[in-house]
Design a protein around this motif. Structure first.
Motif, PDB file in Angstrom:
ATOM      1  N   ARG A  96       0.810  -1.227   0.000  1.00  0.00           N
ATOM      2  CA  ARG A  96       0.000   0.000   0.000  1.00  0.00           C
ATOM      3  C   ARG A  96       0.837   1.269   0.000  1.00  0.00           C
ATOM      4  O   ARG A  96       0.369   2.327  -0.437  1.00  0.00           O
ATOM      5  CB  ARG A  96      -0.909   0.009   1.239  1.00  0.00           C
ATOM      6  N   TYR A  97       2.070   1.180   0.513  1.00  0.00           N
ATOM      7  CA  TYR A  97       2.848   2.388   0.744  1.00  0.00           C
ATOM      8  C   TYR A  97       4.246   2.278   0.130  1.00  0.00           C
ATOM      9  O   TYR A  97       4.802   1.193   0.005  1.00  0.00           O
ATOM     10  CB  TYR A  97       2.983   2.659   2.252  1.00  0.00           C
ATOM     11  N   ARG A  98       4.794   3.448  -0.219  1.00  0.00           N
ATOM     12  CA  ARG A  98       6.159   3.539  -0.723  1.00  0.00           C
ATOM     13  C   ARG A  98       6.928   4.474   0.209  1.00  0.00           C
ATOM     14  O   ARG A  98       6.517   5.638   0.395  1.00  0.00           O
ATOM     15  CB  ARG A  98       6.169   4.058  -2.159  1.00  0.00           C
ATOM     16  N   LEU A  99       8.020   3.974   0.747  1.00  0.00           N
ATOM     17  CA  LEU A  99       8.809   4.746   1.712  1.00  0.00           C
ATOM     18  C   LEU A  99      10.020   5.343   1.007  1.00  0.00           C
ATOM     19  O   LEU A  99      10.810   4.637   0.385  1.00  0.00           O
ATOM     20  CB  LEU A  99       9.247   3.829   2.864  1.00  0.00           C
ATOM     21  N   LYS A 100      10.152   6.667   1.093  1.00  0.00           N
ATOM     22  CA  LYS A 100      11.297   7.385   0.525  1.00  0.00           C
ATOM     23  C   LYS A 100      11.896   8.257   1.614  1.00  0.00           C
ATOM     24  O   LYS A 100      11.400   9.342   1.899  1.00  0.00           O
ATOM     25  CB  LYS A 100      10.862   8.227  -0.675  1.00  0.00           C
ATOM     26  N   GLY A 101      12.960   7.747   2.216  1.00  0.00           N
ATOM     27  CA  GLY A 101      13.512   8.443   3.374  1.00  0.00           C
ATOM     28  C   GLY A 101      12.511   8.402   4.505  1.00  0.00           C
ATOM     29  O   GLY A 101      12.075   7.337   4.927  1.00  0.00           O
ATOM     30  N   ARG A 102      12.089   9.575   4.974  1.00  0.00           N
ATOM     31  CA  ARG A 102      11.057   9.639   6.018  1.00  0.00           C
ATOM     32  C   ARG A 102       9.676   9.959   5.437  1.00  0.00           C
ATOM     33  O   ARG A 102       8.702  10.061   6.183  1.00  0.00           O
ATOM     34  CB  ARG A 102      11.440  10.692   7.074  1.00  0.00           C
ATOM     35  N   ASP A 103       9.589  10.142   4.117  1.00  0.00           N
ATOM     36  CA  ASP A 103       8.307  10.429   3.483  1.00  0.00           C
ATOM     37  C   ASP A 103       7.607   9.131   3.081  1.00  0.00           C
ATOM     38  O   ASP A 103       8.245   8.178   2.631  1.00  0.00           O
ATOM     39  CB  ASP A 103       8.508  11.298   2.245  1.00  0.00           C
ATOM     40  N   ILE A 104       6.285   9.126   3.237  1.00  0.00           N
ATOM     41  CA  ILE A 104       5.464   7.973   2.881  1.00  0.00           C
ATOM     42  C   ILE A 104       4.534   8.372   1.739  1.00  0.00           C
ATOM     43  O   ILE A 104       3.835   9.391   1.822  1.00  0.00           O
ATOM     44  CB  ILE A 104       4.639   7.482   4.083  1.00  0.00           C
ATOM     45  N   ILE A 107      -8.389  13.480   4.461  1.00  0.00           N
ATOM     46  CA  ILE A 107      -7.712  14.168   3.371  1.00  0.00           C
ATOM     47  C   ILE A 107      -8.734  14.993   2.595  1.00  0.00           C
ATOM     48  O   ILE A 107      -9.797  14.493   2.229  1.00  0.00           O
ATOM     49  CB  ILE A 107      -7.024  13.155   2.426  1.00  0.00           C
ATOM     50  N   THR A 108      -8.415  16.242   2.371  1.00  0.00           N
ATOM     51  CA  THR A 108      -9.281  17.116   1.585  1.00  0.00           C
ATOM     52  C   THR A 108      -8.847  17.073   0.125  1.00  0.00           C
ATOM     53  O   THR A 108      -7.719  17.472  -0.206  1.00  0.00           O
ATOM     54  CB  THR A 108      -9.212  18.557   2.105  1.00  0.00           C
ATOM     55  N   VAL A 109      -9.736  16.575  -0.723  1.00  0.00           N
ATOM     56  CA  VAL A 109      -9.468  16.523  -2.159  1.00  0.00           C
ATOM     57  C   VAL A 109     -10.055  17.786  -2.776  1.00  0.00           C
ATOM     58  O   VAL A 109     -11.277  17.989  -2.739  1.00  0.00           O
ATOM     59  CB  VAL A 109     -10.095  15.267  -2.798  1.00  0.00           C
ATOM     60  N   PRO A 110      -9.230  18.672  -3.354  1.00  0.00           N
ATOM     61  CA  PRO A 110      -9.771  19.896  -3.962  1.00  0.00           C
ATOM     62  C   PRO A 110     -10.605  19.568  -5.192  1.00  0.00           C
ATOM     63  O   PRO A 110     -10.345  18.567  -5.883  1.00  0.00           O
ATOM     64  CB  PRO A 110      -8.504  20.681  -4.358  1.00  0.00           C
ATOM     65  N   GLU A 111     -11.585  20.374  -5.486  1.00  0.00           N
ATOM     66  CA  GLU A 111     -12.385  20.135  -6.685  1.00  0.00           C
ATOM     67  C   GLU A 111     -11.521  20.327  -7.930  1.00  0.00           C
ATOM     68  O   GLU A 111     -10.571  21.105  -7.941  1.00  0.00           O
ATOM     69  CB  GLU A 111     -13.585  21.069  -6.717  1.00  0.00           C
ATOM     70  N   GLY A 112     -11.856  19.563  -8.942  1.00  0.00           N
ATOM     71  CA  GLY A 112     -11.092  19.632 -10.180  1.00  0.00           C
ATOM     72  C   GLY A 112      -9.765  18.897 -10.112  1.00  0.00           C
ATOM     73  O   GLY A 112      -8.824  19.248 -10.827  1.00  0.00           O
ATOM     74  N   LEU A 134      -1.193  15.244  -2.974  1.00  0.00           N
ATOM     75  CA  LEU A 134      -1.603  16.012  -1.811  1.00  0.00           C
ATOM     76  C   LEU A 134      -0.662  15.708  -0.655  1.00  0.00           C
ATOM     77  O   LEU A 134      -0.367  14.544  -0.374  1.00  0.00           O
ATOM     78  CB  LEU A 134      -3.041  15.671  -1.420  1.00  0.00           C
ATOM     79  N   ARG A 135      -0.200  16.746   0.015  1.00  0.00           N
ATOM     80  CA  ARG A 135       0.761  16.559   1.100  1.00  0.00           C
ATOM     81  C   ARG A 135       0.114  16.781   2.465  1.00  0.00           C
ATOM     82  O   ARG A 135      -0.588  17.756   2.676  1.00  0.00           O
ATOM     83  CB  ARG A 135       1.930  17.530   0.944  1.00  0.00           C
ATOM     84  N   LEU A 136       0.398  15.833   3.350  1.00  0.00           N
ATOM     85  CA  LEU A 136       0.010  15.984   4.748  1.00  0.00           C
ATOM     86  C   LEU A 136       1.299  16.152   5.545  1.00  0.00           C
ATOM     87  O   LEU A 136       2.031  15.185   5.801  1.00  0.00           O
ATOM     88  CB  LEU A 136      -0.785  14.774   5.239  1.00  0.00           C
ATOM     89  N   ARG A 137       1.590  17.358   5.908  1.00  0.00           N
ATOM     90  CA  ARG A 137       2.871  17.680   6.534  1.00  0.00           C
ATOM     91  C   ARG A 137       3.026  16.982   7.896  1.00  0.00           C
ATOM     92  O   ARG A 137       2.113  16.965   8.715  1.00  0.00           O
ATOM     93  CB  ARG A 137       2.991  19.188   6.716  1.00  0.00           C
ATOM     94  N   GLY A 190       8.882  13.285   8.569  1.00  0.00           N
ATOM     95  CA  GLY A 190       8.599  13.220   7.151  1.00  0.00           C
ATOM     96  C   GLY A 190       7.147  13.564   6.857  1.00  0.00           C
ATOM     97  O   GLY A 190       6.337  13.808   7.764  1.00  0.00           O
ATOM     98  N   ASN A 191       6.816  13.595   5.588  1.00  0.00           N
ATOM     99  CA  ASN A 191       5.461  13.934   5.164  1.00  0.00           C
ATOM    100  C   ASN A 191       4.753  12.712   4.588  1.00  0.00           C
ATOM    101  O   ASN A 191       5.384  11.732   4.204  1.00  0.00           O
ATOM    102  CB  ASN A 191       5.494  15.044   4.105  1.00  0.00           C
ATOM    103  N   LEU A 192       3.431  12.815   4.537  1.00  0.00           N
ATOM    104  CA  LEU A 192       2.602  11.787   3.911  1.00  0.00           C
ATOM    105  C   LEU A 192       2.066  12.363   2.603  1.00  0.00           C
ATOM    106  O   LEU A 192       1.488  13.463   2.591  1.00  0.00           O
ATOM    107  CB  LEU A 192       1.458  11.399   4.841  1.00  0.00           C
ATOM    108  N   TYR A 193       2.280  11.655   1.510  1.00  0.00           N
ATOM    109  CA  TYR A 193       1.839  12.125   0.197  1.00  0.00           C
ATOM    110  C   TYR A 193       0.789  11.163  -0.357  1.00  0.00           C
ATOM    111  O   TYR A 193       1.050   9.969  -0.509  1.00  0.00           O
ATOM    112  CB  TYR A 193       3.014  12.213  -0.764  1.00  0.00           C
ATOM    113  N   ALA A 194      -0.385  11.724  -0.667  1.00  0.00           N
ATOM    114  CA  ALA A 194      -1.471  10.953  -1.284  1.00  0.00           C
ATOM    115  C   ALA A 194      -1.553  11.345  -2.753  1.00  0.00           C
ATOM    116  O   ALA A 194      -1.755  12.524  -3.077  1.00  0.00           O
ATOM    117  CB  ALA A 194      -2.792  11.221  -0.578  1.00  0.00           C
ATOM    118  N   GLU A 195      -1.384  10.379  -3.649  1.00  0.00           N
ATOM    119  CA  GLU A 195      -1.455  10.655  -5.084  1.00  0.00           C
ATOM    120  C   GLU A 195      -2.808  10.193  -5.609  1.00  0.00           C
ATOM    121  O   GLU A 195      -3.171   9.024  -5.470  1.00  0.00           O
ATOM    122  CB  GLU A 195      -0.319   9.947  -5.812  1.00  0.00           C
ATOM    123  N   ILE A 196      -3.546  11.124  -6.195  1.00  0.00           N
ATOM    124  CA  ILE A 196      -4.917  10.847  -6.615  1.00  0.00           C
ATOM    125  C   ILE A 196      -4.942   9.909  -7.818  1.00  0.00           C
ATOM    126  O   ILE A 196      -4.177  10.066  -8.772  1.00  0.00           O
ATOM    127  CB  ILE A 196      -5.651  12.160  -6.940  1.00  0.00           C
TER     128      ILE A 196
END
Length: 313
Positions: free
Chosen positions: A212-220, A248-253, A260-263, A275-281
């Protein structure tokens, strides 16, 4: 047939004396029977010593380069460079460790390379005879899930021992530990000799892959599936992450590929910034449509003036 001494030491035929000496010292440390757990360590150690004895003496090396594996029969014969009986002084081979406590037979070591066993093995032979000696360090792997690496905490690890038994170790895993990081358990290595201190146990962290996840350094990083309507109109989506549930708030459009980054929601860092959490739509469409949903999509297509391929046609 005796092995090629160049191959044994892993050096080229053009290697100079310093290269030969460095290769020998590295291999001798690695394969010394007091260090290596390989059952063939004593034979390998002797083979390394013999190869070095051949290549560290200029005359012996010259005979080997000229005559190959038969170089010994030309010693002192006048057929090649001057040879003769071994010299145990400053110019020829000297004996290695003798049989006995910790000994492994006679290994010829040439003084021409200025190899000092005391220096090479950190005083091993002096320590074997008398006085305390520290035990060897041990190494093992500590396998963690991504969630365990984020949380940290106390874990019990069972490791095999040299005698075939197992032993449990209590390990304090720091929160946010990284893949490849080592955790030291002081005094949990091999026992020392003659009252000397025990060695240490080093556990190398291996974070297990998670589909489910990809770890890059401390970022997920992870993929966030959304419906076409959520992507077009925007939405608030609650999902579970390795650190726990988040919204997670998905912006319209939003289109597929938008990130999307969750700091601060990645791996924590006790000494700095987490690290940060990154959700790719990823916009997903239903594989099958009911008649009602199909009709609505047809109406939407007719009413929409959106042209995503503009400029490509």
């Amino acid at each position: 047939m005796a092995k090629d001494p160049y191959a044994v030491l892993g050096v080229s035929r053009t290697a100079d004396a310093d290269e030969i000496q460095r290769a020998y010292r590295k291999l001798a440390r690695k394969h010394h029977p007091d260090v290596s757990r390989d059952p063939d360590a004593a034979d390998r150690f002797k083979e390394i010593g013999e190869a070095y004895s051949t290549l560290s003496d200029a005359e012996t090396k010259a005979r080997y380069d000229r005559f190959g594996a038969d170089f010994r029969q030309y010693a002192g014969s006048g057929a090649g460079p001057a040879g003769g009986t071994p010299r145990w002084g400053s110019g020829g081979p000297r004996p290695g460790p003798r049989p006995g406590r910790g000994g492994y037979g006679d290994v010829g070591v040439n003084r021409g390379g200025d190899v000092d066993w005391e220096d090479l093995l950190g005083g091993w032979f002096r320590q074997q005879g008398a006085g305390p000696a520290q035990g060897a360090d041990h190494e093992a792997e500590l396998r963690l899930t991504l969630e365990e690496a984020i949380r940290g905490g106390r874990r019990t690890v069972r490791l095999a021992q040299p005698g075939g038994e197992t032993r449990n170790y209590d390990v304090d895993v720091p929160a946010g530990v990284l893949d490849g990081q080592r955790i030291r358990l002081a005094g949990e290595g091999a026992e020392g000799r003659d009252g000397g201190p025990s060695g240490d146990l080093f556990l190398t962290v291996r974070i297990q892959p998670d589909p489910r996840y990809r770890l890059k350094g401390r970022d997920i990083h992870f993929d966030l599936p959304v419906t076409p309507s959520e992507a077009a109109l925007g939405a608030k989506i609650k999902v579970n992450t390795p650190a726990g549930p988040v919204t997670i708030t998905v912006p319209e459009g939003s289109s597929s590929g938008r990130r999307l980054r969750l700091r601060g929601q990645g791996l924590p860092d006790p000494k700095g910034q987490a690290g940060n959490l990154y959700a790719e739509i990823r916009v997903m469409v239903p594989p099958r449509l009911s008649s009602q949903v199909r009709k609505l999509y047809e109406e939407l297509a007719a009413a929409s003036d959106f042209h995503p391929r503009e400029g490509l046609l």
